[in-house]
Design an enzyme around this catalytic site. Structure first.
Site, PDB file in Angstrom:
ATOM      1  N   ASP A  69       0.557  -9.668  12.425  1.00  0.00           N
ATOM      2  CA  ASP A  69       0.297 -10.964  12.325  1.00  0.00           C
ATOM      3  C   ASP A  69      -0.755 -11.021  11.591  1.00  0.00           C
ATOM      4  O   ASP A  69      -2.038 -10.871  11.876  1.00  0.00           O
ATOM      5  CB  ASP A  69      -0.049 -11.599  13.785  1.00  0.00           C
ATOM      6  CG  ASP A  69       1.360 -11.696  14.523  1.00  0.00           C
ATOM      7  OD1 ASP A  69       2.043 -12.405  14.059  1.00  0.00           O
ATOM      8  OD2 ASP A  69       1.236 -11.085  15.923  1.00  0.00           O
ATOM      9  N   MET A  78      -3.376 -13.785   9.718  1.00  0.00           N
ATOM     10  CA  MET A  78      -4.155 -15.005   9.891  1.00  0.00           C
ATOM     11  C   MET A  78      -5.194 -15.223   8.984  1.00  0.00           C
ATOM     12  O   MET A  78      -6.110 -14.217   8.991  1.00  0.00           O
ATOM     13  CB  MET A  78      -4.240 -15.274  11.415  1.00  0.00           C
ATOM     14  CG  MET A  78      -3.483 -15.072  12.463  1.00  0.00           C
ATOM     15  SD  MET A  78      -3.796 -15.533  13.935  1.00  0.00           S
ATOM     16  CE  MET A  78      -2.356 -14.730  14.717  1.00  0.00           C
ATOM     17  N   HIS A  85       5.404  -5.515  14.662  1.00  0.00           N
ATOM     18  CA  HIS A  85       5.200  -6.992  14.077  1.00  0.00           C
ATOM     19  C   HIS A  85       3.772  -6.915  13.744  1.00  0.00           C
ATOM     20  O   HIS A  85       2.890  -6.835  14.442  1.00  0.00           O
ATOM     21  CB  HIS A  85       5.798  -7.879  14.934  1.00  0.00           C
ATOM     22  CG  HIS A  85       5.531  -9.437  14.446  1.00  0.00           C
ATOM     23  ND1 HIS A  85       6.538 -10.088  13.635  1.00  0.00           N
ATOM     24  CD2 HIS A  85       4.404 -10.117  14.792  1.00  0.00           C
ATOM     25  CE1 HIS A  85       6.133 -11.462  13.515  1.00  0.00           C
ATOM     26  NE2 HIS A  85       5.165 -11.393  14.153  1.00  0.00           N
TER      27      HIS A  85
HETATM   28  C1  DX5 Z   1       1.364 -15.748  17.354  1.00  0.00           C
HETATM   29  C2  DX5 Z   1       1.952 -14.633  16.710  1.00  0.00           C
HETATM   30  C3  DX5 Z   1       2.614 -13.913  17.807  1.00  0.00           C
HETATM   31  C4  DX5 Z   1       1.854 -13.199  18.899  1.00  0.00           C
HETATM   32  C5  DX5 Z   1       2.867 -13.202  19.951  1.00  0.00           C
HETATM   33  O1  DX5 Z   1       0.553 -16.477  16.098  1.00  0.00           O
HETATM   34  O2  DX5 Z   1       2.699 -14.899  15.640  1.00  0.00           O
HETATM   35  O3  DX5 Z   1       3.283 -12.440  16.976  1.00  0.00           O
HETATM   36  O4  DX5 Z   1       1.360 -12.185  18.733  1.00  0.00           O
HETATM   37  O5  DX5 Z   1       2.183 -12.769  21.204  1.00  0.00           O
HETATM   38  P1  DX5 Z   1       2.981 -13.114  22.525  1.00  0.00           P
HETATM   39  O6  DX5 Z   1       4.136 -12.163  22.696  1.00  0.00           O
HETATM   40  O7  DX5 Z   1       1.734 -12.359  23.499  1.00  0.00           O
HETATM   41  O8  DX5 Z   1       3.231 -14.323  22.689  1.00  0.00           O
HETATM   42 ZN    ZN Z   2       4.104 -13.239  14.900  1.00  0.00          ZN
END
Ligand code: DX5
Ligand code: ZN
Length: 221
Positions: free
Chosen positions: A37, A39, A35
């Site tokens: 992320d 941003m 996954h």
């Molecule tokens: C938050 C991200 C998540 C994050 C989850 O904006 O979309 O994917 O990395 O992290 P954990 O598992 O640490 O809550």
């Molecule tokens: Zn995410």
């Protein structure tokens, strides 16, 4: 149709100075998807990386890349992430009205990737209704997007049956605060893709943690 359980470690919690090793570590530990992320400092108050880093990860990764776009303008960047190896490309339904979201979902599918939409914790499932026919995956946020390591919000789980009631039969993912104490509730609600950052990368034995998460999810179904 029951979709397979997929454990998707979020690289946000990885050591970015050794990204290749981190990818290999969770893949060797049994990760099903990776996954990523993304941003933009606009949709969320944080910045991560773009297509260039996605492509670098794609070079070392064997497993599919599940790219989560937390950005205001997915129309501008979708093709670049697909070129960079995204196998599943998800953007947020909160930006859907800024362009033709249905056309973008179709474009993602036409390029051979899975098309996804994500919902912030305060966005009702109903927001997905116009797009159900174009979707392969729904990503339910169980924290507000922007940062790893936040606390799981169990109240978002009621959206899963609501999404199914609209006729959606694709994959349902959950993202935020997933770990050994929260995964069972999500699996019970009908989630099959479990994104976990801190719980996987923070574990001393990542393979054991991934196996533990998978077993807890399977037992709760
Ligand atoms: C938050 C991200 C998540 C994050 C989850 O904006 O979309 O994917 O990395 O992290 P954990 O598992 O640490 O809550
Ligand atoms: Zn995410």
């Amino acid at each position: 149709m029951e979709h397979p359980i997929r454990i998707a470690p979020s690289l946000l919690a990885a050591d970015f100075s050794r990204l290749g090793d981190e990818v290999r570590s969770v893949e060797a530990g049994g990760a099903d998807w990776l996954h990523l992320d993304v941003m933009d400092g606009h949709f969320v108050p944080n910045l991560t990386f773009g297509p260039f880093v996605c492509q670098a990860i794609d070079k070392v990764a064997a497993q599919p890349l599940d790219v989560h776009l937390m950005i205001t303008d997915p129309w501008q960047y979708a093709d670049a992430f697909l070129d960079a190896g995204a196998d599943c490309l998800t953007f947020h339904v909160e930006v859907a009205a800024k362009g033709d979201a249905r056309a973008l979902l179709r474009r993602i599918r036409a390029r051979g990737a899975k098309a996804g939409l994500s919902l912030q914790p305060d966005t009702p499932a109903e927001a997905l209704r116009p797009f159900v026919g174009e979707l392969d995956l729904v990503l339910v946020m169980s924290v507000f997007a922007g940062f790893g390591g936040q606390k799981f919000m169990p109240e978002v789980l009621t959206k899963v049956p609501a999404i199914r009631a609209m006729g959606f039969d694709g994959e349902v993912a959950i993202d935020g605060g997933i770990g050994p104490s929260t995964i069972a509730a999500a699996a019970k609600a009908g989630v099959n893709v479990f994104v976990a950052g801190t719980a996987v990368f923070g574990a001393s034995d990542r393979a054991a943690r991934i196996a533990e998460l998978r077993a807890l999810a399977a037992a709760a179904r």
